[in-house]
Design a protein around this motif. Structure first.
Motif, PDB file in Angstrom:
ATOM      1  N   GLU A   1      -7.253   0.784  -4.139  1.00  0.00           N
ATOM      2  CA  GLU A   1      -8.519   0.657  -3.021  1.00  0.00           C
ATOM      3  C   GLU A   1      -9.023  -0.823  -2.726  1.00  0.00           C
ATOM      4  O   GLU A   1      -9.243  -0.956  -1.449  1.00  0.00           O
ATOM      5  N   GLN A   2      -8.591  -1.678  -3.659  1.00  0.00           N
ATOM      6  CA  GLN A   2      -9.065  -3.219  -3.355  1.00  0.00           C
ATOM      7  C   GLN A   2      -8.348  -3.515  -2.186  1.00  0.00           C
ATOM      8  O   GLN A   2      -8.598  -4.292  -1.270  1.00  0.00           O
ATOM      9  N   LEU A   3      -6.762  -3.389  -2.300  1.00  0.00           N
ATOM     10  CA  LEU A   3      -5.836  -3.884  -1.223  1.00  0.00           C
ATOM     11  C   LEU A   3      -6.330  -3.102  -0.044  1.00  0.00           C
ATOM     12  O   LEU A   3      -6.135  -3.972   1.001  1.00  0.00           O
ATOM     13  N   LYS A   4      -6.484  -1.750   0.095  1.00  0.00           N
ATOM     14  CA  LYS A   4      -6.634  -1.127   1.102  1.00  0.00           C
ATOM     15  C   LYS A   4      -7.913  -1.677   1.883  1.00  0.00           C
ATOM     16  O   LYS A   4      -8.011  -1.982   3.237  1.00  0.00           O
ATOM     17  N   GLU A   5      -9.186  -2.231   1.219  1.00  0.00           N
ATOM     18  CA  GLU A   5     -10.259  -2.800   1.898  1.00  0.00           C
ATOM     19  C   GLU A   5      -9.727  -3.985   2.369  1.00  0.00           C
ATOM     20  O   GLU A   5     -10.189  -4.253   3.458  1.00  0.00           O
ATOM     21  N   GLU A   6      -8.883  -4.855   1.849  1.00  0.00           N
ATOM     22  CA  GLU A   6      -8.557  -6.153   2.325  1.00  0.00           C
ATOM     23  C   GLU A   6      -7.709  -5.818   3.487  1.00  0.00           C
ATOM     24  O   GLU A   6      -7.967  -6.960   4.475  1.00  0.00           O
ATOM     25  N   VAL A   7      -6.675  -4.912   3.468  1.00  0.00           N
ATOM     26  CA  VAL A   7      -6.013  -4.542   4.673  1.00  0.00           C
ATOM     27  C   VAL A   7      -7.020  -4.281   6.046  1.00  0.00           C
ATOM     28  O   VAL A   7      -6.822  -4.615   7.148  1.00  0.00           O
ATOM     29  N   GLU A   8      -7.993  -3.281   5.836  1.00  0.00           N
ATOM     30  CA  GLU A   8      -8.960  -2.863   6.648  1.00  0.00           C
ATOM     31  C   GLU A   8      -9.573  -4.066   7.020  1.00  0.00           C
ATOM     32  O   GLU A   8     -10.154  -4.174   8.392  1.00  0.00           O
ATOM     33  N   MET A   9     -10.239  -4.991   6.421  1.00  0.00           N
ATOM     34  CA  MET A   9     -10.709  -6.080   6.756  1.00  0.00           C
ATOM     35  C   MET A   9      -9.931  -6.877   7.819  1.00  0.00           C
ATOM     36  O   MET A   9     -10.566  -7.563   8.921  1.00  0.00           O
TER      37      MET A   9
ATOM     38  N   LEU B   1       0.861  -1.068  -0.152  1.00  0.00           N
ATOM     39  CA  LEU B   1      -0.096   0.280   0.067  1.00  0.00           C
ATOM     40  C   LEU B   1       0.931   1.152  -0.266  1.00  0.00           C
ATOM     41  O   LEU B   1       0.435   1.995  -0.762  1.00  0.00           O
ATOM     42  N   GLY B   2       1.830   1.357   0.748  1.00  0.00           N
ATOM     43  CA  GLY B   2       2.892   2.459   0.830  1.00  0.00           C
ATOM     44  C   GLY B   2       3.386   2.576  -0.710  1.00  0.00           C
ATOM     45  O   GLY B   2       3.633   3.764  -1.031  1.00  0.00           O
ATOM     46  N   ARG B   3       4.123   1.611  -0.937  1.00  0.00           N
ATOM     47  CA  ARG B   3       4.636   1.605  -2.148  1.00  0.00           C
ATOM     48  C   ARG B   3       3.738   1.944  -3.288  1.00  0.00           C
ATOM     49  O   ARG B   3       3.914   3.101  -4.047  1.00  0.00           O
ATOM     50  N   ASP B   4       2.344   1.497  -3.358  1.00  0.00           N
ATOM     51  CA  ASP B   4       1.628   1.673  -4.568  1.00  0.00           C
ATOM     52  C   ASP B   4       1.337   3.276  -4.355  1.00  0.00           C
ATOM     53  O   ASP B   4       1.019   3.689  -5.465  1.00  0.00           O
ATOM     54  N   ARG B   5       1.044   3.652  -3.271  1.00  0.00           N
ATOM     55  CA  ARG B   5       0.841   5.141  -2.996  1.00  0.00           C
ATOM     56  C   ARG B   5       1.767   6.215  -3.631  1.00  0.00           C
ATOM     57  O   ARG B   5       1.322   6.959  -4.176  1.00  0.00           O
ATOM     58  N   GLU B   6       3.112   5.649  -3.407  1.00  0.00           N
ATOM     59  CA  GLU B   6       4.188   6.762  -3.946  1.00  0.00           C
ATOM     60  C   GLU B   6       4.071   6.453  -5.427  1.00  0.00           C
ATOM     61  O   GLU B   6       4.314   7.621  -6.141  1.00  0.00           O
TER      62      GLU B   6
ATOM     63  N   MET C   1      -6.406  12.156 -17.346  1.00  0.00           N
ATOM     64  CA  MET C   1      -5.788  11.532 -16.120  1.00  0.00           C
ATOM     65  C   MET C   1      -6.621  10.832 -15.490  1.00  0.00           C
ATOM     66  O   MET C   1      -6.107   9.638 -14.947  1.00  0.00           O
ATOM     67  N   ALA C   2      -7.864  10.960 -15.172  1.00  0.00           N
ATOM     68  CA  ALA C   2      -8.825  10.257 -14.416  1.00  0.00           C
ATOM     69  C   ALA C   2      -8.892   8.720 -15.145  1.00  0.00           C
ATOM     70  O   ALA C   2      -8.649   7.536 -14.405  1.00  0.00           O
ATOM     71  N   ARG C   3      -8.986   8.499 -16.343  1.00  0.00           N
ATOM     72  CA  ARG C   3      -9.037   7.248 -17.155  1.00  0.00           C
ATOM     73  C   ARG C   3      -7.573   6.678 -17.041  1.00  0.00           C
ATOM     74  O   ARG C   3      -7.739   5.495 -16.875  1.00  0.00           O
ATOM     75  N   ALA C   4      -6.608   7.341 -17.023  1.00  0.00           N
ATOM     76  CA  ALA C   4      -5.100   6.740 -17.068  1.00  0.00           C
ATOM     77  C   ALA C   4      -5.039   6.091 -15.508  1.00  0.00           C
ATOM     78  O   ALA C   4      -4.546   5.383 -15.478  1.00  0.00           O
ATOM     79  N   MET C   5      -5.582   6.769 -14.515  1.00  0.00           N
ATOM     80  CA  MET C   5      -5.225   6.405 -13.185  1.00  0.00           C
ATOM     81  C   MET C   5      -6.135   5.475 -12.803  1.00  0.00           C
ATOM     82  O   MET C   5      -5.787   5.055 -11.496  1.00  0.00           O
ATOM     83  N   GLN C   6      -7.399   5.334 -13.444  1.00  0.00           N
ATOM     84  CA  GLN C   6      -8.385   4.349 -12.848  1.00  0.00           C
ATOM     85  C   GLN C   6      -7.950   3.049 -12.385  1.00  0.00           C
ATOM     86  O   GLN C   6      -8.434   2.600 -11.375  1.00  0.00           O
ATOM     87  N   PRO C   7      -7.276   2.492 -13.367  1.00  0.00           N
ATOM     88  CA  PRO C   7      -7.087   0.897 -12.705  1.00  0.00           C
ATOM     89  C   PRO C   7      -5.841   0.752 -11.636  1.00  0.00           C
ATOM     90  O   PRO C   7      -6.352   0.001 -10.503  1.00  0.00           O
ATOM     91  N   MET C   8      -4.977   1.862 -11.737  1.00  0.00           N
ATOM     92  CA  MET C   8      -4.204   1.740 -10.631  1.00  0.00           C
ATOM     93  C   MET C   8      -4.828   2.099  -8.980  1.00  0.00           C
ATOM     94  O   MET C   8      -4.705   1.465  -8.030  1.00  0.00           O
ATOM     95  N   GLU C   9      -5.625   3.064  -9.241  1.00  0.00           N
ATOM     96  CA  GLU C   9      -6.451   3.370  -8.197  1.00  0.00           C
ATOM     97  C   GLU C   9      -7.438   2.229  -7.697  1.00  0.00           C
ATOM     98  O   GLU C   9      -7.743   2.396  -6.465  1.00  0.00           O
ATOM     99  N   SER C  10      -7.927   1.484  -8.505  1.00  0.00           N
ATOM    100  CA  SER C  10      -8.992   0.619  -8.256  1.00  0.00           C
ATOM    101  C   SER C  10      -8.334  -0.537  -7.455  1.00  0.00           C
ATOM    102  O   SER C  10      -8.554  -1.135  -6.452  1.00  0.00           O
TER     103      SER C  10
END
Length: 155
Positions: free
Chosen positions: A51-59, A15-20, A39-48
């Protein structure tokens, strides 16, 4: 789904690495003078993925705190049983010893989220934690029809 402390630690690092990487990618796209939509279209897959990994960490963190929530259907019992092990701070190895099965069996079962588990096996796992199972089934409301027959699901 994160099932072990090692997977959790790796996910937190990722998560830390991906954020950077996302911040760097955003800067690179800005330098290309792309529109906001581009920019939003280009970033969408990475952001998705982020967010999925972030949800798994939170779970996983909720499970560690013992916040398993109610079990509303039997198809999610596998995740709930994994959460029970995590909440107890027990490793897959320790659970395998309590169940008298191989560690690889527990790992396989958890990887498949206990898909197809028998009632007996689920009961053994619950007993390994000193947990009891209590079911509450909500039935549809049944009302009488004016002719004396029953109407199912009437509210």
């Amino acid at each position: 789904m994160i099932r072990t402390e090692a997977e959790y630690q790796r996910a937190v690092r990722d998560l830390g690495r991906d954020r950077e990487v996302m911040l760097s990618q955003r800067d690179q796209l800005k330098a290309l003078e792309l529109s906001v939509d581009e920019m939003a279209r280009a970033m969408q897959p990475m952001e998705s993925f982020y967010e999925q990994l972030k949800e798994e960490v939170e779970m996983y963190e909720r499970m560690k705190r013992g916040d398993l929530g109610a079990l509303y259907n039997l198809t999610s019992i596998g995740r709930w049983l994994i959460g029970l092990r995590i909440a107890h701070g027990m490793s897959q190895r320790e659970l395998s010893e309590r169940l008298d099965v191989s560690e690889s069996q527990v790992s396989r079962d958890e990887k498949n989220e206990y898909y197809g588990i028998t009632v007996e096996r689920a009961q053994r796992i619950l007993e390994a934690f000193g947990a009891r199972f209590k079911a509450e089934i909500e039935e549809p409301v049944i009302e009488a029809h004016p002719d004396g027959s029953e109407l199912v699901g009437a509210a």
